[in-house]
Write a protein that holds these residues in place. Structure first.
Motif, PDB file in Angstrom:
ATOM      1  N   ALA A  25      44.611 -10.327  40.590  1.00  0.00           N
ATOM      2  CA  ALA A  25      44.139  -9.717  39.344  1.00  0.00           C
ATOM      3  C   ALA A  25      43.514  -8.346  39.577  1.00  0.00           C
ATOM      4  N   GLU A  26      42.970  -8.119  40.755  1.00  0.00           N
ATOM      5  CA  GLU A  26      42.382  -6.808  41.054  1.00  0.00           C
ATOM      6  C   GLU A  26      43.469  -5.891  41.602  1.00  0.00           C
ATOM      7  N   GLU A  27      43.669  -4.760  40.948  1.00  0.00           N
ATOM      8  CA  GLU A  27      44.753  -3.847  41.305  1.00  0.00           C
ATOM      9  C   GLU A  27      44.669  -3.420  42.776  1.00  0.00           C
ATOM     10  N   GLY A  28      45.823  -3.401  43.418  1.00  0.00           N
ATOM     11  CA  GLY A  28      45.886  -2.997  44.815  1.00  0.00           C
ATOM     12  C   GLY A  28      45.570  -4.098  45.795  1.00  0.00           C
ATOM     13  N   ASN A  29      45.308  -5.300  45.274  1.00  0.00           N
ATOM     14  CA  ASN A  29      45.043  -6.452  46.122  1.00  0.00           C
ATOM     15  C   ASN A  29      46.200  -7.435  45.976  1.00  0.00           C
ATOM     16  N   TYR A  30      46.830  -7.784  47.068  1.00  0.00           N
ATOM     17  CA  TYR A  30      47.978  -8.682  47.020  1.00  0.00           C
ATOM     18  C   TYR A  30      48.232  -9.252  48.409  1.00  0.00           C
ATOM     19  N   VAL A  31      49.044 -10.303  48.450  1.00  0.00           N
ATOM     20  CA  VAL A  31      49.432 -10.907  49.728  1.00  0.00           C
ATOM     21  C   VAL A  31      50.946 -11.038  49.747  1.00  0.00           C
ATOM     22  N   ALA A  32      51.517 -11.053  50.940  1.00  0.00           N
ATOM     23  CA  ALA A  32      52.968 -11.144  51.082  1.00  0.00           C
ATOM     24  C   ALA A  32      53.299 -12.127  52.187  1.00  0.00           C
ATOM     25  N   ALA A  33      54.489 -12.706  52.099  1.00  0.00           N
ATOM     26  CA  ALA A  33      54.949 -13.665  53.117  1.00  0.00           C
ATOM     27  C   ALA A  33      56.421 -13.439  53.381  1.00  0.00           C
ATOM     28  N   ARG A  34      56.777 -13.484  54.657  1.00  0.00           N
ATOM     29  CA  ARG A  34      58.194 -13.399  55.019  1.00  0.00           C
ATOM     30  C   ARG A  34      58.389 -13.992  56.414  1.00  0.00           C
ATOM     31  N   PRO A  35      59.530 -14.637  56.655  1.00  0.00           N
ATOM     32  CA  PRO A  35      59.851 -15.059  58.019  1.00  0.00           C
ATOM     33  C   PRO A  35      60.194 -13.829  58.855  1.00  0.00           C
ATOM     34  N   SER A  36      59.735 -13.803  60.090  1.00  0.00           N
ATOM     35  CA  SER A  36      60.081 -12.704  60.995  1.00  0.00           C
ATOM     36  C   SER A  36      61.574 -12.703  61.265  1.00  0.00           C
ATOM     37  N   GLY A  37      62.129 -11.522  61.389  1.00  0.00           N
ATOM     38  CA  GLY A  37      63.539 -11.415  61.740  1.00  0.00           C
ATOM     39  C   GLY A  37      63.790 -11.372  63.229  1.00  0.00           C
ATOM     40  N   THR A  38      62.728 -11.367  64.034  1.00  0.00           N
ATOM     41  CA  THR A  38      62.894 -11.227  65.484  1.00  0.00           C
ATOM     42  C   THR A  38      62.180 -12.299  66.294  1.00  0.00           C
ATOM     43  N   GLU A  39      61.265 -13.050  65.673  1.00  0.00           N
ATOM     44  CA  GLU A  39      60.491 -14.036  66.401  1.00  0.00           C
ATOM     45  C   GLU A  39      60.339 -15.292  65.540  1.00  0.00           C
ATOM     46  N   PRO A  40      60.071 -16.460  66.166  1.00  0.00           N
ATOM     47  CA  PRO A  40      59.944 -17.702  65.400  1.00  0.00           C
ATOM     48  C   PRO A  40      58.580 -17.802  64.723  1.00  0.00           C
ATOM     49  N   LYS A  41      58.387 -17.032  63.676  1.00  0.00           N
ATOM     50  CA  LYS A  41      57.095 -17.027  63.006  1.00  0.00           C
ATOM     51  C   LYS A  41      57.253 -16.592  61.553  1.00  0.00           C
ATOM     52  N   ILE A  42      56.278 -16.979  60.742  1.00  0.00           N
ATOM     53  CA  ILE A  42      56.131 -16.420  59.400  1.00  0.00           C
ATOM     54  C   ILE A  42      55.000 -15.404  59.463  1.00  0.00           C
ATOM     55  N   LYS A  43      55.217 -14.269  58.845  1.00  0.00           N
ATOM     56  CA  LYS A  43      54.200 -13.233  58.783  1.00  0.00           C
ATOM     57  C   LYS A  43      53.582 -13.222  57.387  1.00  0.00           C
ATOM     58  N   LEU A  44      52.265 -13.312  57.350  1.00  0.00           N
ATOM     59  CA  LEU A  44      51.520 -13.265  56.101  1.00  0.00           C
ATOM     60  C   LEU A  44      50.702 -11.977  56.080  1.00  0.00           C
ATOM     61  N   TYR A  45      50.951 -11.152  55.094  1.00  0.00           N
ATOM     62  CA  TYR A  45      50.297  -9.846  54.995  1.00  0.00           C
ATOM     63  C   TYR A  45      49.253  -9.898  53.883  1.00  0.00           C
ATOM     64  N   VAL A  46      48.063  -9.402  54.185  1.00  0.00           N
ATOM     65  CA  VAL A  46      46.978  -9.402  53.219  1.00  0.00           C
ATOM     66  C   VAL A  46      46.563  -7.953  52.956  1.00  0.00           C
ATOM     67  N   PHE A  47      46.528  -7.566  51.682  1.00  0.00           N
ATOM     68  CA  PHE A  47      46.202  -6.188  51.303  1.00  0.00           C
ATOM     69  C   PHE A  47      44.996  -6.195  50.363  1.00  0.00           C
ATOM     70  N   THR A  48      43.977  -5.409  50.707  1.00  0.00           N
ATOM     71  CA  THR A  48      42.808  -5.277  49.840  1.00  0.00           C
ATOM     72  C   THR A  48      42.515  -3.804  49.616  1.00  0.00           C
ATOM     73  N   LYS A  49      41.828  -3.518  48.516  1.00  0.00           N
ATOM     74  CA  LYS A  49      41.557  -2.117  48.171  1.00  0.00           C
ATOM     75  C   LYS A  49      40.347  -2.040  47.249  1.00  0.00           C
ATOM     76  N   LEU A  50      39.575  -0.967  47.427  1.00  0.00           N
ATOM     77  CA  LEU A  50      38.542  -0.574  46.482  1.00  0.00           C
ATOM     78  C   LEU A  50      38.833   0.849  46.040  1.00  0.00           C
ATOM     79  N   GLY A  51      38.401   1.193  44.833  1.00  0.00           N
ATOM     80  CA  GLY A  51      38.584   2.550  44.343  1.00  0.00           C
ATOM     81  C   GLY A  51      37.703   3.534  45.086  1.00  0.00           C
ATOM     82  N   ALA A  52      37.991   4.828  44.928  1.00  0.00           N
ATOM     83  CA  ALA A  52      37.219   5.864  45.617  1.00  0.00           C
ATOM     84  C   ALA A  52      35.751   5.814  45.225  1.00  0.00           C
ATOM     85  N   ASP A  53      35.481   5.504  43.956  1.00  0.00           N
ATOM     86  CA  ASP A  53      34.092   5.469  43.503  1.00  0.00           C
ATOM     87  C   ASP A  53      33.305   4.369  44.203  1.00  0.00           C
TER      88      ASP A  53
END
Length: 604
Positions: free
Chosen positions: A545-573
């Motif tokens: 719900a907070e803009e610029g904050n999201y998570v992603a998931a994908r299986p690796s294309g080169t190794e036996p693993k799932i990669k979970l990406y976490v993105f967080t952000k605050l505004g300049a103010d």
């Protein structure tokens, strides 16, 4: 044990739960089909010795082409292992497809290079012999060389394809082939699927003896020629400025010194030292933690940092074994004897993007038509930087530098400024179509010297970017899932993310799920679905719900693993008090990681 008895024993082992059904299917092929005849006795011998776990690992699937080619653990036999058969199939499938694609064309050619891994030279010679037998002229880099040099050589020699033997930053047990098209980029659709079809249907592997092909001129050594040409073209990517900085460089037991050291010297850096304990070229990677030479891993910097603190260095650069990725460490202040810190791939990408865009703006060589390229799982700070310099940011890309290369050619390489991905890959210029750790070393060194001249540490400079554009923090979670059970777990987890995603994470509602495999976006509140524009691949992004904050998931294309990406952000103010902002996002990252791991445990 003969083949019949061996197959019966394998089937019994499967009934007893010691072998997967798919392993038995592939073992049956290797025991009964003529194309695997030379391996039959070896397979039977391992069955006789009841090496069930090793056999299941080696046979439970057919090793696939991923984001970077065909990569995996080395084992003398097996459809899911790197060995003479699977490497041979890969080269034969490539050769057959290129011949068919250029039907009637003569003078086909291929460049082949290799790194310091075990059996890399052997596999390179095997691939060369296969390409020669298929009618290709082979240009061969006759010593350990970097992946970007291979990409460049394909373009420089106007070849139809290229093969790089390397498993990049994987453990010592692994090796691989990266397959390149005539563009110098790793193979893309539809070529990748067609090559895979050729690999899967490969019956006979035809090999010309390497020494004979070399004597007959069908294999030509071009190491010196490429070294000189590559140094010239990469040195042309330099910007003017101070070179007053002391650099400690580690190749992490790989090939990087041959590309990085001459380039830094050509760019005017005189105080550069190779870190001794990591200088040896060795596929065992003996002096790095866990024997994994990955510059994404902070631990590889621990010993070099102590050496740098004791000897007054301003910067540490590390490249992975095939020198296409860059890792960086620098003092937190201008006092090199004080505390040091590393930078993650997103932070290095942001530092380089700002430096390159700034230098181009100073030189008057930027326009609204110029563009930077990044992937969907690379920090959005790159986009903010592009906006501030008035250039485009192309970001709707799957993971893999080949997609950045594709975007370069699709949008015109003359307007390309910089390409970056979160996994420490960077490129400028038009000379190749893959990430280049050497040129990234040069540009990062230039930035370090400029900042030193201004009396600003690299960490303080990054902090200023955060205050201007808002604090962005990202985190990568690697869930290793090996073998047939791991693959099944990965499939269950990705299915759960698609069909029953978390309602909230870190106390923040999940508002939308972007499913790039099925090209659909789902509003989690209403359940309504809408078409999702963008690439098609096994990637899921969950927007919070907070803009610029999201998570992603994908299986690796080169190794036996799932990669979970976490993105967080605050505004300049909210980012002016950076310590408070970092503490807030740090707590959010911890909560997001905890929730993601819990969800993964419950759904895999």
């Amino acid at each position: 044990m003969n083949a019949t008895d061996a197959l019966a024993a394998a089937k019994q082992a499967s009934s007893d739960g010691k072998l997967s059904e798919t392993a038995v299917e592939n073992i049956q092929c290797w025991l009964t089909e003529d194309r695997y005849a030379q391996y039959r006795d070896q397979v039977a011998a391992e069955i006789a010795e009841e090496k069930w776990q090793a056999l299941d690992d080696a046979f439970w699937t057919i090793i696939p082409f991923g984001t970077g080619g065909r990569r995996g653990r080395m084992y003398p036999i097996g459809s899911n292992a790197i060995n003479d058969r699977t490497i041979g199939e890969s080269a034969q499938g490539l050769a057959d497809y290129v011949v068919e694609y250029h039907k009637g064309q003569k003078d086909l050619s291929c460049v082949i290079a290799y790194d310091t891994r075990h059996k890399s030279r052997h596999f390179a010679e095997l691939c060369a012999g296969i390409m020669v037998a298929a009618g290709f002229k082979v240009y061969f880099l006759d010593d350990y060389r970097a992946t970007p040099q291979l990409s460049y050589a394909v373009r420089y020699k106007n070849c139809d394809c290229g093969i790089m033997v390397t498993a990049s930053h994987n453990p010592p047990s692994d090796n691989a082939v990266k397959v390149y098209w005539s563009s110098g980029a790793q193979v893309l659709p539809p070529h990748d699927k067609a090559i895979i079809d050729g690999v899967m249907s490969c019956e006979e592997i035809r090999v010309a003896p390497f020494d004979q092909a070399l004597a007959e001129g069908k294999v030509e050594i071009i190491t010196k020629e490429i070294d000189e040409a590559f140094l010239k073209v990469t040195a042309e990517q330099a910007f003017k400025g101070s070179r007053d900085v002391r650099i400690l460089y580690t190749p992490l037991h790989g090939v990087g010194a041959e590309a990085v050291m001459p380039l830094l010297a050509a760019d005017g850096f005189s105080e550069v030292e190779v870190y001794g304990p990591h200088e040896e070229k060795s596929g065992d990677f003996p002096n790095v933690p866990g024997h994994v030479s990955n510059p994404e891993n902070k631990a590889v910097f621990e010993a070099p940092i102590e050496h740098a603190k004791a000897n007054g260095f301003d910067l540490i650069l590390a490249t992975d074994p095939d020198c296409d990725r860059l890792g960086v460490a620098a003092p937190k202040t201008l006092d090199a004897s004080g505390e040091w810190g590393t930078f993650n791939g997103n932070q290095i990408g942001a530092l380089l993007a700002d430096y390159i865009l700034g230098k181009r703006k100073e030189a008057g060589t930027l326009s609204a038509d110029h563009y930077v390229v990044k992937t969907l799982v690379t920090t959005e700070l790159i986009r903010s930087l592009c906006d501030s310099y008035g250039v485009q940011c192309i970001s709707d890309l799957l993971v893999g530098f080949k997609y950045i290369a594709e975007a370069m050619d699709a949008n015109g390489p003359d307007k390309f400024v910089f390409g970056t991905e979160e996994s420490h890959g960077y490129l400028v210029g038009q000379y190749c179509r893959d990430k280049d750790g050497a040129v990234a070393c040069m540009l990062l060194s230039e930035l370090a010297a400029e900042l030193k001249q201004r009396g600003v540490s690299m960490h303080d400079h990054l902090a200023e970017l955060y205050r201007t554009h808002g604090l962005h923090q990202e985190y990568l979670i690697n869930l290793v899932m090996e073998g047939s059970e791991g693959m099944a777990a990965m499939q269950r987890l990705m299915k759960a993310f698609r069909e029953t995603p978390p309602k909230s994470m870190a106390g923040i509602p999940v508002t939308r799920v972007r499913d790039y495999l099925n090209s659909v976006a789902t509003d989690t509140a209403s359940g309504e679905q809408s078409p999702l524009d963008g690439p098609v691949g096994n990637l899921i992004i969950m927007d919070l719900a907070e803009e610029g904050n999201y998570v992603a998931a994908r299986p690796s294309g080169t190794e036996p693993k799932i990669k979970l990406y976490v993105f967080t952000k605050l505004g300049a103010d909210e980012s002016q008090d950076l310590d408070a902002a970092a503490a807030k996002l740090g707590q959010r990252l911890e909560a997001l990681e905890s929730d993601m791991r819990t969800f993964a445990k419950e759904n895999s």
